[in-house]
Design a protein around this motif. Structure first.
Motif, PDB file in Angstrom:
ATOM      1  N   GLY A  17       0.809  -1.210   0.000  1.00 24.29           N
ATOM      2  CA  GLY A  17       0.000   0.000   0.000  1.00 24.29           C
ATOM      3  C   GLY A  17       0.841   1.259   0.000  1.00 24.29           C
ATOM      4  O   GLY A  17       0.643   2.163  -0.809  1.00 24.29           O
ATOM      5  N   ILE A  59      -5.195   2.993   3.286  1.00 28.04           N
ATOM      6  CA  ILE A  59      -4.065   2.155   2.897  1.00 28.04           C
ATOM      7  C   ILE A  59      -4.088   0.869   3.722  1.00 28.04           C
ATOM      8  O   ILE A  59      -4.232   0.900   4.940  1.00 28.04           O
ATOM      9  CB  ILE A  59      -2.738   2.920   3.097  1.00 28.04           C
ATOM     10  N   LYS A  60      -3.942  -0.260   3.049  1.00 28.58           N
ATOM     11  CA  LYS A  60      -4.055  -1.557   3.723  1.00 28.58           C
ATOM     12  C   LYS A  60      -2.746  -2.067   4.295  1.00 28.58           C
ATOM     13  O   LYS A  60      -2.749  -2.912   5.199  1.00 28.58           O
ATOM     14  CB  LYS A  60      -4.625  -2.599   2.743  1.00 28.58           C
TER      15      LYS A  60
END
Length: 269
Positions: free
Chosen positions: A96, A198-199
């Motif tokens: 990410g 965002i992961k």
């Protein structure tokens, strides 16, 4: 266009931008061409470039990163739930966001071919990154404070975004304030990552290079800051502790427990 042709085109265009390079010849050696191109990227001030230049630059940098080999976070094994340890070149990590250990100007490292992560990230992202950072700083109107974070696109890097944070500079003994500021770097990046959906975030070893924070103390602070944040917020963001040096890999492995694969990359730290 071949990669050699792209490289020579970019060098000619960048040399032509500055009169002090008038008449300079492009070296015939490929290694020297690469160093010259990186130097010209590093010293170029943030200013616009035409579409043709950006198209060729982007193709060149993406091919360079492809040749170095891209690692996808999806292929890594966690050492703890949501936590990864990876030894390699952060500019080749697909996730990410990666974290850049920036300086307070936020414009990247202007020292030609300097062995810092700020230089590497700006080099392989492309000239668009310095321009994006310059826009942020112009709006802000002051230097970036230690412990905060800003976000930009990643441009030619395989990650989606870059989180820029300024760590504390250690000149003598580490103080409680230094430790708090370093922890704030990790917390600020995670907060910004969650804010932008965002992961996964890959952290470099903030402040341990040119800023001289002791490696083991920095790792302890990093792990505690990430653990405290995830526990307090319930955040599901995945975190990669990216290391380059063997000493940092051993420190993190000992602190995290267990084992992790460590494919070595070619990034400068």
């Amino acid at each position: 266009m071949l990669q050699t042709e792209r490289r020579q085109y970019l060098i000619r265009k960048l040399l032509a931008e500055q009169s002090r390079f008038a008449g300079m010849q492009i070296p015939g050696d490929e290694h020297e061409q690469r160093r010259l191109l990186r130097t010209l990227f590093n010293i170029r001030p943030p200013r616009p470039a035409d579409g043709a230049f950006l198209e060729i630059q982007d193709a060149y940098l993406q091919e360079e990163i492809r040749r170095k080999g891209v690692t996808d976070i999806a292929d890594l094994q966690p050492v703890q739930e949501g936590l990864y340890l990876w030894q390699g070149d952060i500019t080749t990590l697909k996730c990410g966001a990666i974290v850049n250990a920036a300086n307070s100007t936020l414009l990247g490292c202007f020292v030609p071919c300097h062995a810092c992560i700020d230089n590497a990230i700006h080099t392989y992202s492309g000239i668009q990154l310095r321009a994006a950072c310059a826009q942020i700083m112009e709006r802000q109107g002051r230097r970036e404070e230690t412990g905060g974070a800003k976000i930009t696109p990643a441009f030619n890097l395989p990650c989606d975004s870059v989180l820029h944070t300024v760590g504390p500079i250690i000149t003598r003994q580490v103080t409680a304030r230094d430790a708090a500021l370093l922890a704030s770097c990790y917390r600020s990046c995670l907060e910004l990552g969650d804010e932008h959906g965002i992961k996964s975030v890959a952290f470099c070893c903030i402040s341990t290079g040119e800023f001289h924070f002791p490696n083991e103390a920095a790792a302890q602070i990093a792990l505690k800051a990430v653990s405290d944040y995830k526990r307090a917020t319930g955040s599901a963001i995945e975190v990669v502790f990216n290391v380059f040096q063997d000493i940092d890999y051993q420190i993190y492995r000992n602190l995290l427990g267990g084992s992790a694969k460590a494919p070595k990359g070619a990034a400068n730290r």
